[in-house]
Design a protein around this motif. Sequence first.
Motif, PDB file in Angstrom:
ATOM      1  N   ALA A 168     -38.331   2.141  30.424  1.00  0.00           N
ATOM      2  CA  ALA A 168     -37.020   1.569  30.760  1.00  0.00           C
ATOM      3  C   ALA A 168     -37.036   0.719  32.028  1.00  0.00           C
ATOM      4  CB  ALA A 168     -35.998   2.703  30.921  1.00  0.00           C
ATOM      5  N   VAL A 169     -38.083   0.866  32.855  1.00  0.00           N
ATOM      6  CA  VAL A 169     -38.100   0.201  34.163  1.00  0.00           C
ATOM      7  C   VAL A 169     -39.034  -1.006  34.128  1.00  0.00           C
ATOM      8  CG1 VAL A 169     -38.648   0.469  36.620  1.00  0.00           C
ATOM      9  CG2 VAL A 169     -37.622   2.373  35.344  1.00  0.00           C
TER      10      VAL A 169
ATOM     11  N   CYS B  87     -40.995   6.747  35.485  1.00  0.00           N
ATOM     12  CA  CYS B  87     -40.381   6.531  34.168  1.00  0.00           C
ATOM     13  C   CYS B  87     -41.464   6.378  33.104  1.00  0.00           C
ATOM     14  CB  CYS B  87     -39.484   5.292  34.175  1.00  0.00           C
ATOM     15  SG  CYS B  87     -38.766   4.991  32.534  1.00  0.00           S
TER      16      CYS B  87
ATOM     17  N   CYS C 269     -34.032   9.328  26.623  1.00  0.00           N
ATOM     18  CA  CYS C 269     -34.765   9.938  27.745  1.00  0.00           C
ATOM     19  C   CYS C 269     -34.443  11.429  27.831  1.00  0.00           C
ATOM     20  CB  CYS C 269     -34.405   9.254  29.054  1.00  0.00           C
ATOM     21  SG  CYS C 269     -35.294   9.976  30.461  1.00  0.00           S
TER      22      CYS C 269
ATOM     23  N   VAL D 131     -33.422  -2.085  34.782  1.00  0.00           N
ATOM     24  CA  VAL D 131     -33.530  -0.807  34.080  1.00  0.00           C
ATOM     25  C   VAL D 131     -32.697  -0.876  32.802  1.00  0.00           C
ATOM     26  CG1 VAL D 131     -33.123   1.675  34.193  1.00  0.00           C
ATOM     27  CG2 VAL D 131     -33.815   0.434  36.247  1.00  0.00           C
TER      28      VAL D 131
ATOM     29  N   CYS E 288     -35.758  11.803  35.011  1.00  0.00           N
ATOM     30  CA  CYS E 288     -36.399  12.207  36.265  1.00  0.00           C
ATOM     31  C   CYS E 288     -36.139  11.246  37.414  1.00  0.00           C
ATOM     32  CB  CYS E 288     -37.900  12.390  36.056  1.00  0.00           C
ATOM     33  SG  CYS E 288     -38.779  10.860  35.708  1.00  0.00           S
TER      34      CYS E 288
ATOM     35  N   VAL F 166     -26.541   8.067  33.085  1.00  0.00           N
ATOM     36  CA  VAL F 166     -27.359   7.512  34.164  1.00  0.00           C
ATOM     37  C   VAL F 166     -26.897   6.093  34.493  1.00  0.00           C
ATOM     38  CG1 VAL F 166     -29.696   6.783  34.810  1.00  0.00           C
ATOM     39  CG2 VAL F 166     -29.343   8.922  33.533  1.00  0.00           C
TER      40      VAL F 166
HETATM   41  S1  SF4 Z   1     -35.360   5.180  34.277  1.00  0.00           S
HETATM   42 FE1  SF4 Z   1     -36.731   6.148  32.797  1.00  0.00          FE
HETATM   43  S2  SF4 Z   1     -37.001   8.297  33.490  1.00  0.00           S
HETATM   44 FE2  SF4 Z   1     -35.202   7.439  34.567  1.00  0.00          FE
HETATM   45  S3  SF4 Z   1     -33.468   8.068  33.299  1.00  0.00           S
HETATM   46 FE3  SF4 Z   1     -34.073   5.991  32.631  1.00  0.00          FE
HETATM   47  S4  SF4 Z   1     -35.497   6.310  30.930  1.00  0.00           S
HETATM   48 FE4  SF4 Z   1     -35.306   8.272  32.027  1.00  0.00          FE
END
Ligand code: SF4
Length: 100
Positions: free
Chosen positions: A81-82, A77, A38, A29, A42, A60
Motif C-alpha cells: 500500500a505504501v 507495510c 490489511c 498510501v 501495523c 486507517v
Molecule cells: S500502510 Fe500497509 S500495513 Fe499500514 S494499514 Fe495500510 S496496508 Fe496495512
Amino acid sequence: MKLLSLQERLGLVSYRNQAKSEIKPHITVETDICNSTCPHKCTTYVCPANCYTMDDQGKVHFQVEDCIECGTCMYACDQGAVSWEFPDPEIGRGVTWNYG
Ligand code: SF4
Ligand code: SF4
C-alpha cells in the motif's frame, strides 16, 4: 542538559516548502488496501510521527505532513500500500535535515 522527549524532538523538525499547499508528497498510501484486506494495520503503531492513524470505526487514515522520512512504513507495510517517490526538492516537501 535536559533530555527532550520524542514529541519535543519531533516538534523541532523543520521542512522544506512547509507553507506551500501545492506540494507533491513523497509518500502515497493506498488506504483502500489498509481498510479492506490489511490484517494488522501495523503502520498505525510503528510510525513515530503518527502519520498513520485509526479512527473510532477502525478506519486507517494517512497524512504526510509530519513525516520525518524515517522509512519505517516502507518496510513495515507488507501489503503493497505504501509508495515512495522523492520529488524535486523545489516542488516537493521534505525534512530539512541539513538545517533543522
Ligand atoms: S500502510 Fe500497509 S500495513 Fe499500514 S494499514 Fe495500510 S496496508 Fe496495512
Ligand atoms: S517514513 Fe517514518 S515518519 Fe514518515 S510516514 Fe513512514 S513511518 Fe511515518
